[in-house]
Design a protein around this motif. Structure first.
Motif, PDB file in Angstrom:
ATOM      1  N   ASN A   1      30.794  45.953  52.884  1.00 28.88           N
ATOM      2  CA  ASN A   1      30.363  46.895  51.853  1.00 28.88           C
ATOM      3  C   ASN A   1      30.421  48.320  52.431  1.00 28.88           C
ATOM      4  O   ASN A   1      29.942  48.575  53.527  1.00 28.88           O
ATOM      5  CB  ASN A   1      28.922  46.521  51.462  1.00 28.88           C
ATOM      6  CG  ASN A   1      28.446  47.300  50.262  1.00 28.88           C
ATOM      7  OD1 ASN A   1      28.905  48.410  50.012  1.00 28.88           O
ATOM      8  ND2 ASN A   1      27.534  46.713  49.499  1.00 28.88           N
ATOM      9  N   GLY A   2      31.052  49.221  51.726  1.00 32.84           N
ATOM     10  CA  GLY A   2      31.118  50.625  52.184  1.00 32.84           C
ATOM     11  C   GLY A   2      32.325  50.934  53.037  1.00 32.84           C
ATOM     12  O   GLY A   2      32.547  52.106  53.396  1.00 32.84           O
ATOM     13  N   PHE A   3      33.119  49.907  53.359  1.00 28.95           N
ATOM     14  CA  PHE A   3      34.266  50.119  54.242  1.00 28.95           C
ATOM     15  C   PHE A   3      35.248  51.110  53.615  1.00 28.95           C
ATOM     16  O   PHE A   3      35.640  50.969  52.447  1.00 28.95           O
ATOM     17  CB  PHE A   3      34.934  48.753  54.483  1.00 28.95           C
ATOM     18  CG  PHE A   3      35.921  48.755  55.615  1.00 28.95           C
ATOM     19  CD1 PHE A   3      35.559  49.160  56.890  1.00 28.95           C
ATOM     20  CD2 PHE A   3      37.235  48.329  55.406  1.00 28.95           C
ATOM     21  CE1 PHE A   3      36.471  49.150  57.936  1.00 28.95           C
ATOM     22  CE2 PHE A   3      38.155  48.313  56.450  1.00 28.95           C
ATOM     23  CZ  PHE A   3      37.770  48.718  57.718  1.00 28.95           C
ATOM     24  N   ASN A   4      35.644  52.158  54.388  1.00 25.33           N
ATOM     25  CA  ASN A   4      36.605  53.188  53.938  1.00 25.33           C
ATOM     26  C   ASN A   4      36.151  53.966  52.704  1.00 25.33           C
ATOM     27  O   ASN A   4      36.987  54.507  51.974  1.00 25.33           O
ATOM     28  CB  ASN A   4      37.990  52.580  53.676  1.00 25.33           C
ATOM     29  CG  ASN A   4      38.679  52.175  54.964  1.00 25.33           C
ATOM     30  OD1 ASN A   4      38.523  52.835  55.987  1.00 25.33           O
ATOM     31  ND2 ASN A   4      39.425  51.087  54.918  1.00 25.33           N
ATOM     32  N   VAL A   5      34.831  54.025  52.498  1.00 20.39           N
ATOM     33  CA  VAL A   5      34.323  54.823  51.372  1.00 20.39           C
ATOM     34  C   VAL A   5      33.507  55.987  51.936  1.00 20.39           C
ATOM     35  O   VAL A   5      32.636  55.780  52.787  1.00 20.39           O
ATOM     36  CB  VAL A   5      33.427  53.973  50.442  1.00 20.39           C
ATOM     37  CG1 VAL A   5      32.815  54.845  49.338  1.00 20.39           C
ATOM     38  CG2 VAL A   5      34.226  52.831  49.836  1.00 20.39           C
ATOM     39  N   ILE A   6      33.838  57.191  51.495  1.00 21.23           N
ATOM     40  CA  ILE A   6      33.020  58.355  51.888  1.00 21.23           C
ATOM     41  C   ILE A   6      32.062  58.588  50.728  1.00 21.23           C
ATOM     42  O   ILE A   6      32.480  58.837  49.597  1.00 21.23           O
ATOM     43  CB  ILE A   6      33.902  59.596  52.141  1.00 21.23           C
ATOM     44  CG1 ILE A   6      35.022  59.243  53.133  1.00 21.23           C
ATOM     45  CG2 ILE A   6      33.066  60.754  52.669  1.00 21.23           C
ATOM     46  CD1 ILE A   6      36.110  60.306  53.237  1.00 21.23           C
ATOM     47  N   LYS A   7      30.767  58.459  51.036  1.00 17.84           N
ATOM     48  CA  LYS A   7      29.751  58.487  49.980  1.00 17.84           C
ATOM     49  C   LYS A   7      29.511  59.896  49.445  1.00 17.84           C
ATOM     50  O   LYS A   7      29.579  60.875  50.211  1.00 17.84           O
ATOM     51  CB  LYS A   7      28.410  57.989  50.558  1.00 17.84           C
ATOM     52  CG  LYS A   7      28.393  56.508  50.868  1.00 17.84           C
ATOM     53  CD  LYS A   7      28.501  55.736  49.618  1.00 17.84           C
ATOM     54  CE  LYS A   7      27.539  54.599  49.467  1.00 17.84           C
ATOM     55  NZ  LYS A   7      27.862  53.904  48.185  1.00 17.84           N
ATOM     56  N   LEU A   8      29.185  59.991  48.173  1.00  9.14           N
ATOM     57  CA  LEU A   8      28.786  61.247  47.543  1.00  9.14           C
ATOM     58  C   LEU A   8      27.711  61.928  48.403  1.00  9.14           C
ATOM     59  O   LEU A   8      26.740  61.278  48.802  1.00  9.14           O
ATOM     60  CB  LEU A   8      28.229  60.930  46.153  1.00  9.14           C
ATOM     61  CG  LEU A   8      27.676  62.060  45.296  1.00  9.14           C
ATOM     62  CD1 LEU A   8      27.908  61.724  43.833  1.00  9.14           C
ATOM     63  CD2 LEU A   8      26.213  62.347  45.534  1.00  9.14           C
ATOM     64  N   GLY A   9      27.896  63.206  48.724  1.00  8.84           N
ATOM     65  CA  GLY A   9      26.889  63.958  49.485  1.00  8.84           C
ATOM     66  C   GLY A   9      26.754  63.546  50.938  1.00  8.84           C
ATOM     67  O   GLY A   9      25.814  63.968  51.618  1.00  8.84           O
ATOM     68  N   GLU A  10      27.709  62.745  51.438  1.00  6.50           N
ATOM     69  CA  GLU A  10      27.597  62.273  52.828  1.00  6.50           C
ATOM     70  C   GLU A  10      27.665  63.444  53.820  1.00  6.50           C
ATOM     71  O   GLU A  10      26.965  63.474  54.825  1.00  6.50           O
ATOM     72  CB  GLU A  10      28.741  61.289  53.092  1.00  6.50           C
ATOM     73  CG  GLU A  10      28.668  60.571  54.418  1.00  6.50           C
ATOM     74  CD  GLU A  10      29.819  59.561  54.576  1.00  6.50           C
ATOM     75  OE1 GLU A  10      29.900  58.616  53.770  1.00  6.50           O
ATOM     76  OE2 GLU A  10      30.619  59.740  55.507  1.00  6.50           O
ATOM     77  N   GLU A  11      28.501  64.446  53.510  1.00 10.38           N
ATOM     78  CA  GLU A  11      28.653  65.585  54.420  1.00 10.38           C
ATOM     79  C   GLU A  11      27.513  66.590  54.215  1.00 10.38           C
ATOM     80  O   GLU A  11      26.890  67.032  55.188  1.00 10.38           O
ATOM     81  CB  GLU A  11      30.003  66.240  54.146  1.00 10.38           C
ATOM     82  CG  GLU A  11      30.508  67.033  55.308  1.00 10.38           C
ATOM     83  CD  GLU A  11      31.843  67.698  55.039  1.00 10.38           C
ATOM     84  OE1 GLU A  11      32.573  67.280  54.107  1.00 10.38           O
ATOM     85  OE2 GLU A  11      32.144  68.651  55.756  1.00 10.38           O
TER      86      GLU A  11
END
Ligand code: AMP
Ligand code: MG
Length: 403
Positions: free
Chosen positions: A130-140
């Protein structure tokens, strides 16, 4: 005569960080941020794919065991800049490009290189987390978070951050205005042919270049003849226009060296009139209505050395730069170095790295009129006051020049 440290301390006490000024972000390169900058957006603004691949529900791959691949139906293609209006359900995948928003229902992306596809059926042979290769909203960064703190040096990275947050202008500490006055009856401009006894005015150009090297602009008031009243008028004009006034030449005790007299006549607060440094002893520093005045010696090597050691730190402080870092480092002497005892000597050398150590090599006469020597050098080593001899293999502090 005072020490280099004392001189620098006095100069920095009198140099004040200048007010903020709004500028286009690209004009802020290498300047110092005058206000905190907060994020106006979430970065990234949506969950996005970090790879070219297939968006999936990771739990669909939980059942994968060696040898038997998982089959999913490819139901859409999502380009960067677009989105899918479908919601992904179990048993499905969507082809997705790097930077495209993850479709509803998906929670992972498997790279294109890791799968097989045949007639819209995707074959996966691994468990995907789960979450692999996904850049989450607001992660930065999230809306309202501090993106850049006041006092930050604006480098290309910070320009990129500002652009991604939609800032086209920001406030940085404004540049000091630096006026240069060149004195000397013997001087002619570089386009003229010097008559016997005359020389070309090199300092005006090297000083302007030193100012440019700091990312600043110099206001040149030209050559001034060695007459007290003419010099006085030029100095007054320069003080009206600039934050920092630099004169070259006329700094010593010759019959036609008028800088000191002029400073006295305009009631300047003269802070010091010579420093224990070689080259550059006759440097003086004064303050007039919060404006800084540096009288630099006329000898070309002295003018450059004193600019770098004394004028540059004042400019950097006014720009709001952090003054704590020390760019000196230990250098091993590749040869014996012998100097006259007394003042602290800045010896122009060639610093070379050999076997992961830095060595200093001689480049020629250190006489203060010799720019040719300096042009062979990439650094200096500093022979402390009172020491006249150091042998090959011994260590002195040094630094690269014009950095
Ligand atoms: P001064 O500090 O005026 O006594 O000058 C010291 C030495 O530096 C003299 O040999 C001058 O001719 C030389 N000098 C002064 N001003 C300049 C200049 N603008 N460019 C090149 N050499 C200079
Ligand atoms: Mg002179």
């Amino acid at each position: 005569m005072i020490s280099v440290e004392e001189a620098l301390k006095i100069i920095l006490q009198e140099s004040h960080v200048l007010e903020g000024e709004e500028k286009d972000i690209l004009s802020c390169l290498n300047k110092i941020l005058a206000d905190d900058v907060y994020s106006r957006d979430n970065l990234p603004p949506f969950d996005k794919s970090a790879m070219d691949g297939y968006a999936i529900k990771s739990e669909d791959t939980d059942l994968y065991e060696d040898g038997i691949s998982i089959n999913l139906e490819v139901v859409d293609l999502i380009k960067a800049g677009e989105s899918s209006n479908k919601e992904l359900i179990n048993g499905q995948a969507m082809k997705i490009m790097t930077g495209a928003p993850l479709p509803k229902g998906a929670n992972a992306v498997i790279q294109i290189e890791k799968v097989k596809v045949h007639e819209d059926i995707l074959y996966i042979s691994e468990n995907v987390k789960n979450g692999f290769n996904v850049i989450k909203l607001g992660e930065e960064i999230k809306v309202g978070d501090m993106a850049l703190k006041k006092g930050t040096l604006i480098r290309p990275t910070e320009i990129g951050i500002l652009a991604s947050l939609g800032y086209s202008k920001i406030k940085v500490h404004r540049d000091p205005i630096i006026a240069i006055i060149t004195t000397g009856d013997e001087l002619v401009d570089l386009n003229e042919t010097p008559k016997f006894g005359q020389i070309r005015n090199s300092n005006e150009y090297s000083l302007k270049a030193l100012v440019l090297n700091l990312g600043l602009e110099a206001l040149s008031l030209g050559i001034v003849e060695d007459k007290k009243d003419t010099l006085k008028n030029k100095v007054k004009e320069a003080l009206e226009k600039a934050d920092i006034v630099i004169t070259s030449g006329g700094a010593s005790v010759g019959d036609f060296d008028f800088v000191e007299q002029v400073l006295n006549e305009i009631n300047a607060d003269i802070k010091f009139q010579s420093v224990a440094i070689k080259p550059g002893k006759p440097i003086s520093f004064a303050v007039i209505d919060k404006k800084l005045f540096f009288s630099l010696p006329g000898n070309p090597l002295s003018a450059i050395t004193t600019f770098e050691e004394f004028v540059k730190p004042a400019c950097e402080k006014m720009l709001g730069k952090n003054m704590e870092s020390d760019n000196n480092f230990p250098v091993i002497l590749a040869e014996d170095f012998k100097e006259k005892e007394g003042r602290r000597k800045y010896i122009y050398v060639n610093i070379k790295a050999e076997n992961r150590k830095l060595y200093a090599y001689k480049v020629g006469s250190q006489s203060s009129n010799q720019l040719i020597t300096m042009s062979k050098a990439n650094g200096i080593i500093i022979m402390p006051e009172g020491i006249k001899y150091k042998r090959a293999g011994e260590i002195l502090n040094g630094k690269f020049i014009f950095k």
